[in-house]
Scaffold this motif. Structure first.
Motif, PDB file in Angstrom:
ATOM      1  N   LEU A 224      27.601  22.049  46.663  1.00  0.00           N
ATOM      2  CA  LEU A 224      28.588  23.009  47.156  1.00  0.00           C
ATOM      3  C   LEU A 224      29.667  23.286  46.114  1.00  0.00           C
ATOM      4  O   LEU A 224      30.101  24.434  45.947  1.00  0.00           O
ATOM      5  N   ASP A 225      30.093  22.238  45.389  1.00  0.00           N
ATOM      6  CA  ASP A 225      31.092  22.433  44.332  1.00  0.00           C
ATOM      7  C   ASP A 225      30.614  23.428  43.287  1.00  0.00           C
ATOM      8  O   ASP A 225      31.336  24.353  42.901  1.00  0.00           O
ATOM      9  N   TRP A 226      29.386  23.235  42.822  1.00  0.00           N
ATOM     10  CA  TRP A 226      28.852  24.122  41.798  1.00  0.00           C
ATOM     11  C   TRP A 226      28.602  25.520  42.342  1.00  0.00           C
ATOM     12  O   TRP A 226      28.854  26.522  41.659  1.00  0.00           O
ATOM     13  N   LEU A 227      28.107  25.579  43.558  1.00  0.00           N
ATOM     14  CA  LEU A 227      27.842  26.879  44.170  1.00  0.00           C
ATOM     15  C   LEU A 227      29.134  27.689  44.291  1.00  0.00           C
ATOM     16  O   LEU A 227      29.180  28.875  43.967  1.00  0.00           O
ATOM     17  N   GLN A 228      30.198  27.047  44.741  1.00  0.00           N
ATOM     18  CA  GLN A 228      31.480  27.733  44.900  1.00  0.00           C
ATOM     19  C   GLN A 228      32.075  28.115  43.550  1.00  0.00           C
ATOM     20  O   GLN A 228      32.662  29.199  43.409  1.00  0.00           O
ATOM     21  N   ALA A 229      31.937  27.231  42.560  1.00  0.00           N
ATOM     22  CA  ALA A 229      32.488  27.530  41.234  1.00  0.00           C
ATOM     23  C   ALA A 229      31.790  28.730  40.594  1.00  0.00           C
ATOM     24  O   ALA A 229      32.435  29.624  40.050  1.00  0.00           O
ATOM     25  N   ILE A 230      30.461  28.754  40.668  1.00  0.00           N
ATOM     26  CA  ILE A 230      29.706  29.870  40.094  1.00  0.00           C
ATOM     27  C   ILE A 230      30.003  31.158  40.848  1.00  0.00           C
ATOM     28  O   ILE A 230      30.220  32.219  40.255  1.00  0.00           O
ATOM     29  N   ALA A 231      30.037  31.066  42.195  1.00  0.00           N
ATOM     30  CA  ALA A 231      30.349  32.249  43.007  1.00  0.00           C
ATOM     31  C   ALA A 231      31.750  32.769  42.696  1.00  0.00           C
ATOM     32  O   ALA A 231      31.980  33.984  42.675  1.00  0.00           O
ATOM     33  N   GLY A 232      32.691  31.861  42.462  1.00  0.00           N
ATOM     34  CA  GLY A 232      34.050  32.274  42.111  1.00  0.00           C
ATOM     35  C   GLY A 232      34.106  33.033  40.805  1.00  0.00           C
ATOM     36  O   GLY A 232      34.796  34.048  40.688  1.00  0.00           O
ATOM     37  N   ASN A 233      33.358  32.569  39.797  1.00  0.00           N
ATOM     38  CA  ASN A 233      33.320  33.268  38.509  1.00  0.00           C
ATOM     39  C   ASN A 233      32.643  34.628  38.618  1.00  0.00           C
ATOM     40  O   ASN A 233      33.072  35.603  38.001  1.00  0.00           O
ATOM     41  N   ILE A 234      31.573  34.691  39.405  1.00  0.00           N
ATOM     42  CA  ILE A 234      30.905  35.979  39.630  1.00  0.00           C
ATOM     43  C   ILE A 234      31.860  36.953  40.298  1.00  0.00           C
ATOM     44  O   ILE A 234      31.948  38.126  39.922  1.00  0.00           O
ATOM     45  N   SER A 235      32.600  36.465  41.294  1.00  0.00           N
ATOM     46  CA  SER A 235      33.561  37.310  42.009  1.00  0.00           C
ATOM     47  C   SER A 235      34.648  37.833  41.074  1.00  0.00           C
ATOM     48  O   SER A 235      35.002  39.016  41.119  1.00  0.00           O
ATOM     49  N   ASN A 236      35.176  36.959  40.223  1.00  0.00           N
ATOM     50  CA  ASN A 236      36.228  37.376  39.285  1.00  0.00           C
ATOM     51  C   ASN A 236      35.712  38.413  38.287  1.00  0.00           C
ATOM     52  O   ASN A 236      36.414  39.380  37.961  1.00  0.00           O
TER      53      ASN A 236
END
Length: 496
Positions: A224-236
């Motif tokens: 979940l940590d990695w999923l959220q981190a990658i999703a956050g970068n994609i969103s930005n």
């Protein structure tokens, strides 16, 4: 990490602002540049006994490079001073089999020992081959090409055949396996096309189709940590890209939202229940693409488009879900068709909901009113939904207003699901309920439009929404910066 039917192997992830790097362990030369690293051309001659005296292994069918694994003593003079682990460039095995008395080859020694050789490290020897190490067999696949070498007259991959170069040292290091650009990248925790969620695993798929493979984690928290981190970068990255694109569009055609979703197929079969789609909210429309729009022409080639104030979006609660997929929403179109979508994370669902609310509000605020043709008591009428005045019904021929009610006077309504709507308005003076029945050719579009105008009215009274409007960007688009999947990426972790 595991891809398709391959066995899992250890990898390491490195997340940057715009790229995800997947690394694997390999054995590389870390000091003393090998003098045999560059390409060179050699000529070998067919011997009276033993032919060309080469044994070739590897090949495309084994998904590894073509290498010379054995060389006869007669041919070793042609390759003098060199290690027999030669990489053949552009070799055609059939041509080599049918060659004449002399063949010219382009060869190079491998500066970086490939992972498939699995060279172990030893204090006494810097280059022990895998077939001499603790009984472990080498995975170097035999191509089946033995060019008449004599088994008693060959050199194998031994330490003595490696060149002695001062300071030459080999070490296990993490090397880049894949680089995945994150702009318009999509994530997937589900097996392709299904509602089956992988356990502590996901895939990252770049816009050009490059895939990370299935990245498996030992515990759910790491995943979940990695999923959220990658999703956050994609969103930005998406927000930054949208800001650049919006400079080329007029105010009423600004992009509010862009992102990947999975759409449930209407006529789904067991092995293909969902398909990836790219949604975009721009101006008055919701666009559905099979791939992110890049050029202006791409916007004209959407799979489907809908007017935002004539469709209805609903976030599905647990008891509304249609299968095992979580984080889902539905869109009811102007024709009454229900479309079901899912996203990977709850924060992505929240981002979509806020974006759709803002897109609807901005469009209602822009158009101010919308008129639909209708029939009342067998007469052709027009019903105008006005943001300031409420409901206005007029005769289509004379334009004379027959009745007018504010939004606050609507106390209830019902419809037959086909064409008719019955409105219940409260008379301001007598406080009595007055029923008005109208018939429309586009029932769902009218119902959704009324809902959109009511929602925009309510939003104007919401302090948080008003504040978000005040913080709008210079392009006139409300900021979604406060909605993020993860503000701080987790510490780097190893995967298994």
């Amino acid at each position: 990490m595991q891809e398709g039917n391959e066995e899992p192997f250890n990898i390491r992830l490195h997340l940057a602002k715009d790229i995800l790097t997947i690394q694997e362990q390999d054995v590389i030369c870390v000091s003393g540049e090998p003098f045999y690293s560059s390409e060179r051309t050699v000529t070998i001659r067919r011997q009276t006994i033993g032919g060309f005296g080469l044994s070739i292994k590897g090949g495309a069918e084994h998904k590894i490079p073509v290498v010379i694994s054995k060389i006869s003593k007669e041919q070793k003079a042609e390759l003098s001073g060199q290690c027999p682990l030669l990489h053949l460039r552009g070799i055609d095995v059939q041509v080599l089999r049918n060659a004449g008395e002399e063949v010219t080859l382009t060869v190079s020694f491998l500066k970086k020992t490939p992972a498939f050789l699995k060279l172990p490290l030893c204090e006494d020897c810097t280059c022990i081959p895998s077939d001499q190490s603790s009984g472990t067999s080498s995975p170097l696949c035999d191509s089946g090409l033995h060019l008449n070498y004599h088994p008693n007259n060959t050199d194998t991959l031994s330490c003595s055949s490696w060149p002695t170069s001062p300071g030459l040292r080999w070490e296990k290091r993490w090397v880049d396996l894949r680089l995945i650009p994150l702009l318009h990248c999509r994530l997937s925790q589900y097996t392709p096309g299904s509602d089956v969620c992988r356990k502590n695993a996901f895939q990252v798929i770049a816009v050009d189709g490059v895939c990370s493979g299935v990245i498996q984690f030992p515990i759910a928290e790491d995943c979940l940590d990695w999923l959220q981190a990658i999703a956050g970068n994609i969103s930005n990255l998406t927000k930054h890209n949208v800001k650049k694109i919006n400079r080329n569009f007029p105010v009423n055609q600004q992009i509010i939202y862009m992102g990947w979703v999975d759409e449930k197929e209407q006529d789904s079969v067991q092995d293909r229940m969902y398909s990836p789609k790219f949604l975009a909210l721009r101006g008055s429309s919701l666009f559905k693409f099979t791939a992110p729009p890049v050029t202006t022409w791409d916007w004209t080639r959407a799979e489907k488009s809908f007017t935002v104030y004539e469709i209805m979006c609903k976030i599905l609660k647990d008891n509304d879900l249609v299968d095992k997929r979580r984080h889902c929403f539905s869109v009811q179109t102007e024709t009454g068709e229900d479309l079901f979508f899912s996203v990977e994370l709850e924060c992505e669902l929240l981002t979509w909901e806020k974006a759709f609310q803002m897109a609807t509000f901005l469009e209602v605020e822009r158009i101010q009113c919308k008129t639909y043709a209708c029939i009342m008591e067998s007469h052709l009428m027009g019903l105008t939904i006005d943001f300031s005045m409420g409901f206005v019904c007029f005769d289509a021929a004379s334009k004379a207003v027959l009745w007018r009610y504010k939004f606050s006077q609507l106390k209830g309504s019902s419809d037959d699901g086909k064409s008719k709507i019955k409105f219940l308005f409260q008379n301001q003076d007598s406080k009595s309920i007055e029923a008005k029945e109208l018939e429309f050719s586009n029932l769902f579009a009218v119902l959704h439009c009324i809902h959109a105008f009511f929602a925009a009215k309510v939003a104007c009274l919401d302090p948080m929404f008003v504040e978000s409007q005040a913080n709008a960007t210079t392009a006139g688009i409300p900021s979604l910066a406060g909605i993020s999947c993860n503000s701080q990426p987790p510490k780097l972790k190893y995967t298994t």
